[in-house]
Scaffold this active site. Structure first.
Site, short mmCIF file in Angstrom:
data_model
loop_
_atom_site.label_atom_id
_atom_site.label_comp_id
_atom_site.label_asym_id
_atom_site.label_seq_id
_atom_site.Cartn_x
_atom_site.Cartn_y
_atom_site.Cartn_z
N ASP A 449 18.92 -52.14 83.26
CA ASP A 449 17.76 -51.65 83.57
C ASP A 449 17.03 -51.38 82.41
O ASP A 449 15.85 -51.33 82.35
CB ASP A 449 17.84 -50.38 84.46
CG ASP A 449 19.07 -49.40 83.83
OD1 ASP A 449 19.78 -49.85 83.31
OD2 ASP A 449 18.77 -48.09 84.12
N ARG A 453 19.55 -46.38 76.20
CA ARG A 453 20.10 -44.62 76.38
C ARG A 453 21.54 -45.13 77.01
O ARG A 453 22.06 -45.90 77.09
CB ARG A 453 19.31 -44.08 77.69
CG ARG A 453 19.18 -44.43 78.87
CD ARG A 453 18.13 -43.85 79.88
NE ARG A 453 18.21 -44.23 81.31
CZ ARG A 453 17.13 -44.52 81.90
NH1 ARG A 453 15.98 -43.85 81.33
NH2 ARG A 453 17.06 -44.84 83.15
N ASP A 454 22.01 -43.84 77.57
CA ASP A 454 23.45 -44.11 78.02
C ASP A 454 23.46 -44.43 79.65
O ASP A 454 23.86 -43.73 80.55
CB ASP A 454 24.21 -42.41 77.74
CG ASP A 454 23.04 -41.41 78.71
OD1 ASP A 454 22.10 -41.68 79.16
OD2 ASP A 454 23.83 -40.32 78.56
N GLU A 455 23.06 -45.69 79.63
CA GLU A 455 23.15 -46.23 80.81
C GLU A 455 23.31 -47.75 80.83
O GLU A 455 24.38 -48.10 80.79
CB GLU A 455 21.80 -46.08 81.69
CG GLU A 455 21.52 -46.36 83.13
CD GLU A 455 20.39 -45.59 83.98
OE1 GLU A 455 20.27 -46.02 84.73
OE2 GLU A 455 20.18 -44.58 83.28
N TRP A 523 17.61 -52.35 96.48
CA TRP A 523 18.67 -52.66 95.73
C TRP A 523 19.59 -53.73 96.07
O TRP A 523 19.82 -54.51 95.15
CB TRP A 523 19.13 -51.39 95.47
CG TRP A 523 18.37 -50.56 94.22
CD1 TRP A 523 18.88 -50.27 92.98
CD2 TRP A 523 17.03 -49.98 94.40
NE1 TRP A 523 17.75 -49.55 92.19
CE2 TRP A 523 16.80 -49.39 93.02
CE3 TRP A 523 16.21 -49.85 95.27
CZ2 TRP A 523 15.38 -48.74 92.85
CZ3 TRP A 523 15.08 -49.20 95.26
CH2 TRP A 523 14.77 -48.80 93.86
N GLU A 735 9.34 -47.40 81.85
CA GLU A 735 10.17 -47.04 83.14
C GLU A 735 9.27 -46.54 84.01
O GLU A 735 9.06 -46.70 85.50
CB GLU A 735 11.52 -46.20 82.96
CG GLU A 735 12.15 -45.64 84.20
CD GLU A 735 13.50 -45.22 83.90
OE1 GLU A 735 14.26 -45.14 84.88
OE2 GLU A 735 13.63 -44.64 82.74
N HIS A 756 12.07 -51.32 80.30
CA HIS A 756 12.45 -51.21 81.71
C HIS A 756 11.55 -52.13 82.27
O HIS A 756 10.56 -51.90 82.80
CB HIS A 756 12.25 -49.77 81.94
CG HIS A 756 13.34 -49.19 83.03
ND1 HIS A 756 14.66 -48.42 82.34
CD2 HIS A 756 13.58 -49.35 84.44
CE1 HIS A 756 15.09 -48.13 83.62
NE2 HIS A 756 14.62 -48.66 84.72
#
Length: 882
Positions: A449, A453-455, A523, A735, A756
């Site tokens: 996605d 970042r922390d993803e 999703w 995003e 994103h």
């Protein structure tokens, strides 16, 4: 004439992959020819084709989009193949291509090993020396290292891939890679070694509580070096207790936080035969299930491009910052001769604020690189991490920071760009590039996605919504094959439901009402939509064969929830994520009822299962799920549509789904189309859609008589719009519609990525409707297409090209005074159903001759002219009204 793009399973000369039944494809380029008369495919055990294993003979029914030879595959074997094509203008023979099998079902002789020390955070070097006394004919390295590995032989790097063995559901399966290392070996002393990093397997990662050791807590290596000698003998050197271990110069590595290197601990000769390993520690065996091992499915991740910084910025705070000019994914490499003990510190960020370095939107990700110099000249880059960034803050640099000392290494999966778009509007051209760069940055082994970042996780919704655009932009078939295989593995443990992310990293619990539970409409539809898109674009039945059970299991899960009412109104759903019609400025779920969205997708997914089953000849399954889809559509109308055709929810996304997914009877479509138009009018012709509605918005408008509104939405420049971000200097897709506010400051920081790609799905409309290149379900792989460009004077011109599975298509149009001129290219052995809007037949000119005098077949329907274009290039024009 020539034959190009020779691929096996949509890959060029694949080595060591899971091949199952190899699917061979190619493209014949023959400008002087129109159609294929016959074809022959030959597979042999040798490059000279003396040992023929398969010969199709000359046949009329072979299609270059995909051909599977009947051949029994053996382990660790290379197969050679070539093609001869007969056309209406002669014949052509291809060059020789090959594919090489993996170990397949062969047992492993090598053993899983790990350093024999207690501190599990120490990044190890592992090595073993050996001698060769005979001439080497061929050598292959079969290897897997956990978390990540980089192998060397005699001091030289094995291959040019990064992040092996890649990111997958390690508790379900693990990939090993195969490398040709023949040229790295020599007579006498040799040494093989590997360096290990944390990666996804054991590093700090995840979304449901970021933590370490998701899948394991120890570094591990398994490998076999298989050497075939010229005399016909074979030797296998496997990982075992005789290997040695030592700490590497990597002090720490992490996907989110970056990497720390101490060059003073670097052993330059650690993987060469001159190294002394007597002081090295021992290794011991570690218990990892060999049954988890499978041949690779991930295509390579490589440095695909290199960029130089466009400037060095000295900020008001006194910071020194590199501007790469492009939001990219990868890292910067640099050359240094800094004094011994110097600490060079790089920090990565996406945007400046008040002219200064900024990265609060990265949340807890440190996204940094630290290098402690040994005083020697060195070329430096990280091994086991990547960054999403445009700006790099440089600290500790010895001397002046110059752009020529740094190189941006753009890293992503080895995907071939096949699509291009250009228009008369520079902002739209930048928007296309932004979507393309978003795909580059986020297609790093899994469709993430966001990359910064922390993803950085493989969110299923983002992948599903962008998959159509992705397949127009790049050849994504092999890439998505692996992702969908992982998806099916994750499903298997949660009853058919699809987790929010693949791999799940713990987000696979069935907690009906939790944000962190598994599964949400739109999703989870990655299970049904992506396989169908792959089939549509590449004409490959194999993906439907691989995924049909996954598709069915997902729909069956929903069916168990519907209580016989054929509505999906249970559990957690993301809704129309980040839509602008929700309650409050920062409401994430949008204003469209989640049960409306879920039920719409229920019907759509059931229909896709029916279509896939029909393609595979499974008529009973097709009938069952086709009937289910009809029942869900009827339930949708009973629940959400009044007897006179009014939709219960007055949101743009509600109307879009009802129209795109054909959920309502024909008699109601006109009213719903008008309701969508009225909603847009009430919102001053600006969109309010989020992740669910946006991908289909302009497509629905162009397909239902409001093409002018689709262009208006595309070309809006104020918030909320696609070009709002472009005008603020975006080089990727954001995003949020307002990730940055008009003054350039960040909006909500808790979830705000500037790379994103989901809203980049507008590019699919550009290919399909602006330029008119539309694949047909009855002719997957673009063997026959619908060519229906829908021009609008808001642009002076637009053109697109797509190198499809059938060959290169081009479609473009341009306004010239009172004429509209088109350019089309149809590849060899393909055809297009051309639809020209608003054309008077008497004014249509084809290749400088009146259409009525042309041999082209045409038909007049309402205000359209329809033609069938065979292979060739066409210049078509007609007068238009004022």
């Amino acid at each position: 004439m020539k034959i190009t793009e020779m691929k096996c399973n949509r890959m060029v000369n694949p080595m060591g992959y899971t091949l199952n039944k190899p699917r061979l494809s190619w493209i014949t380029e023959a400008e002087e020819a129109i159609v294929q008369i016959a074809c022959q495919v030959i597979v042999a055990a040798d490059e000279d084709f003396l040992d023929i294993l398969h010969d199709s003979r000359k046949r009329e029914d072979i299609d270059s989009i995909g051909y599977t030879p009947e051949i029994g595959l053996k382990p660790r074997t290379r197969y050679y193949w070539k093609v001869q094509v007969w056309t209406d203008a002669g014949d052509v023979v291809s060059s020789v291509a090959w594919f090489e099998t993996s170990k397949m079902d062969e047992p492993w002789i090598g053993k899983w090993i790990t350093p024999d020390w207690e501190d599990r955070s120490i990044h190890p070097l592992l090595r073993k020396g050996f001698s060769i006394s005979k001439e080497v004919a061929q050598a292959r390295l079969y290897v897997c290292g956990l978390g990540l590995y980089e192998a060397e032989i005699n001091g030289k790097r094995v291959g040019d891939e990064y992040f092996t063995p890649y990111c997958n559901s390690y508790h379900h399966w693990m990939q090993y890679q195969t490398f040709d290392v023949t040229d790295l070996l020599g007579k006498g002393k040799n040494v093989i070694g590997a360096m290990l990093g944390n990666g996804w397997y054991k590093g700090r990662f995840g979304f449901k509580g970021i933590k370490e050791n998701h899948y394991g807590d120890r570094f591990a290596l398994l490998c076999e070096l298989v050497i075939q000698y010229a005399d016909g003998s074979e030797e296998i050197i496997g990982s075992d207790e005789d290997w040695k271990a030592a700490p590497s110069h990597i002090l720490d590595s992490n996907i989110y936080d970056g990497e720390i290197q101490d060059a003073n601990k670097y052993m330059e000769s650690w993987s060469s035969d001159s190294a002394d390993d007597e002081q090295w520690a021992c290794v011991r065996l570690i218990d990892i299930d060999y049954h988890l091992l499978e041949a690779r499915r991930s295509i390579p991740v490589r440095i695909k491009e290199k960029l130089k910084p466009v400037q060095v910025i000295h900020t008001p705070k006194g910071e020194v910052v590199l501007d790469m000019g492009q939001n990219m994914v990868g890292w910067v490499s640099f050359k240094t001769e800094a004094p011994k003990g110097s600490l060079i510190h790089l920090q990565y960020g996406e945007e400046l604020q008040d002219g200064c370095f900024y990265r609060e939107n990265l949340r807890t990700a440190k996204a940094e690189f630290k290098y402690i110099s040994s005083g020697e000249s060195a070329e430096v880059q990280p091994y086991f991490t990547f960054y999403g960034f445009r700006y790099v803050k440089v600290e500790g640099w010895h001397g002046e920071v110059r752009t020529e000392d740094f190189t941006g290494c753009v890293v992503y999966s080895d995907l071939e760009q096949i699509g291009h778009i250009e228009t008369s509007n520079p902002l739209v051209n930048r928007l296309f590039l932004n979507a393309l760069w978003g795909q580059k940055g986020n297609f790093l082994d899994v469709p993430t996605d966001c990359p910064q970042r922390d993803e950085r996780m493989g969110w299923t919704g983002d992948a599903q919504m962008f998959s159509g655009t992705a397949c127009f932009n790049m050849d994504c078939d092999a890439f998505f094959h692996k992702y969908l295989y992982d998806l099916a593995q994750e499903q298997s443990s949660i009853g058919g439901l699809v987790p929010h992310t693949v791999p799940s990293f713990g987000m696979s619990k069935k907690n009906e009402n939790s944000f962190l539970s598994a599964g949400s409409s739109a999703w989870s539809e990655a299970a049904t939509v992506i396989p169908w898109n792959l089939y549509l674009h590449y004409g490959d039945r194999a993906i439907l064969e691989q995924q049909l059970n996954s598709m069915k299991d997902y729909v069956d899960y929903i069916r168990k929830q519907d209580d016989g009412k054929r509505l999906w109104n249970t559990g957690f759903h993301f809704g129309d994520w980040l839509a602008l019609d929700g309650q409050g400025e920062f409401d994430r779920f949008g204003g469209t009822p989640t049960d409306l969205i879920a039920t719409a997708y229920y019907a759509y997914s059931a229909e896709l299962v029916a279509k896939a089953a029909k393609v595979l000849g499974k008529e009973e399954i097709a009938e069952e799920y086709g009937k289910l889809s009809v029942e869900v559509k009827e339930a949708f109308c009973e629940e959400f549509v009044t007897p006179r055709g009014r939709l219960a929810a007055d949101t743009q996304t509600s109307y879009i789904l009802a129209l795109f997914m054909d959920l309502v009877p024909e008699k109601f479509r006109g009213r719903i189309v008008e309701s969508l138009r009225k909603n847009l009018e009430d919102n001053k012709y600006y969109l309010k859609t989020g992740f669910v509605g946006t991908p289909y918005l302009c497509r629905v408008l162009s397909e239902n008589g409001y093409n002018d509104l689709a262009y208006r939405l595309l070309l809006n420049e104020e918030f909320p719009s696609w070009l709002y971000a472009v005008k603020l200097g975006a080089t990727t897709i954001w995003e949020r519609w307002n990730s940055l506010l008009p003054d350039g400051t960040f909006g909500e920081l808790g979830m705000n990525s500037l790379n994103h790609y989901t809203y980049g799905s507008i590019v699919e409309w550009m290919y399909r409707h602006m330029c008119g290149i539309q694949p047909l379900e009855d002719f997957p792989g673009f063997r026959r297409i619908r060519l229906a460009p829908q021009p609008n004077r808001m642009l002076q011109y637009a053109k697109a090209s797509v190198k499809t599975a059938a060959g290169l298509y081009e479609s473009g149009w341009r306004y010239e005074d009172e004429s509209l001129r088109y350019h089309f290219r149809i590849p060899f052995h393909a055809e297009a159903e051309l639809v020209l809007p608003y054309a008077d037949i008497q004014n249509v000119v084809v290749n400088r001759a009146p259409l009525e005098q042309s041999p082209i077949k045409y038909d007049i329907r309402d205000d359209h002219v329809m033609m069938v274009l065979k292979s060739g290039t066409y210049e078509i024009s007609h007068l238009i009204g004022k």
